[in-house]
Design a protein around this motif. Structure first.
Motif: not given
Length: 196
Positions: A24-39
């Protein structure tokens, strides 16, 4: 650690952001700062700097919402929460109890998400001192009659085992750590400079 959001500079090079959906919401993701592992519902691997602390605070804190489901709550508390054992246990008890109440009233359960998250990260201030970080995370949610409400939550993180860990709040509740805001002036807006 800085005790109020008046001290740290809001200007942090967080880089371009993309956004990922989480019930229901959007979370920020950075190629440099993460998260680098999500499942799916889990997120780890943040950079050891201000930007990484901000993104870790946003991802971990929202995964400690009862709507996320007891499976993710347990995993997040066990793997990404640190602090006094009594505070951690109080947090676990409070969140799992709230999840059971939501599952009973909305239907569902069995550890799966119930309903949707009601607040999304919008802005921040941050101070980092070595392996310790204080993040003032502003979340945005719906208010009465279609209005927007902002709330800032003070979150303390520690760098341990090569990632940021969120400290359990005193007594297991962030109520005393949260304050309503009229707007986000004085905070760095996560939406600026990000890519849709």
């Amino acid at each position: 650690m800085v005790a109020s959001p008046g001290g740290p500079s809001p200007n942090v090079d967080i880089g371009p952001l993309t956004w990922t959906a989480l019930i229901g919401v959007s979370l920020p993701v950075s190629a440099t700062h993460g998260p680098t592992r999500t499942d799916g519902l889990h997120a780890e691997g943040f950079s050891h700097d201000k930007a990484g602390a901000v993104l870790a605070a946003a991802h971990i804190a929202l995964r400690l919402d009862p709507h996320i489901g007891s499976t993710v709550l347990e995993t997040t508390i066990s793997g990404q929460v640190t602090g006094e054992p009594g505070d951690i246990e109080a947090l676990r008890t409070r969140l799992l109890g709230a999840y059971q109440q939501l599952a009973s009233s909305l239907g569902g359960g069995g550890g799966a998400p119930v309903g949707r998250l009601s607040a999304a990260p919008r802005a921040f201030r941050v101070a980092v001192d070595g392996d310790s970080a204080q993040v003032w995370l502003v979340v945005e949610g719906a208010g009465p009659e279609g209005s927007v409400q902002f709330k800032v939550v003070a979150l303390h993180l520690t760098w341990a085992n090569e990632d940021w860990r969120l400290h359990a709040p005193p007594g297991g509740s962030w109520t005393s750590q949260a304050t309503a805001l009229a707007d986000i002036s004085g905070y760095q807006d996560l939406l600026k400079g990000s890519t849709p």
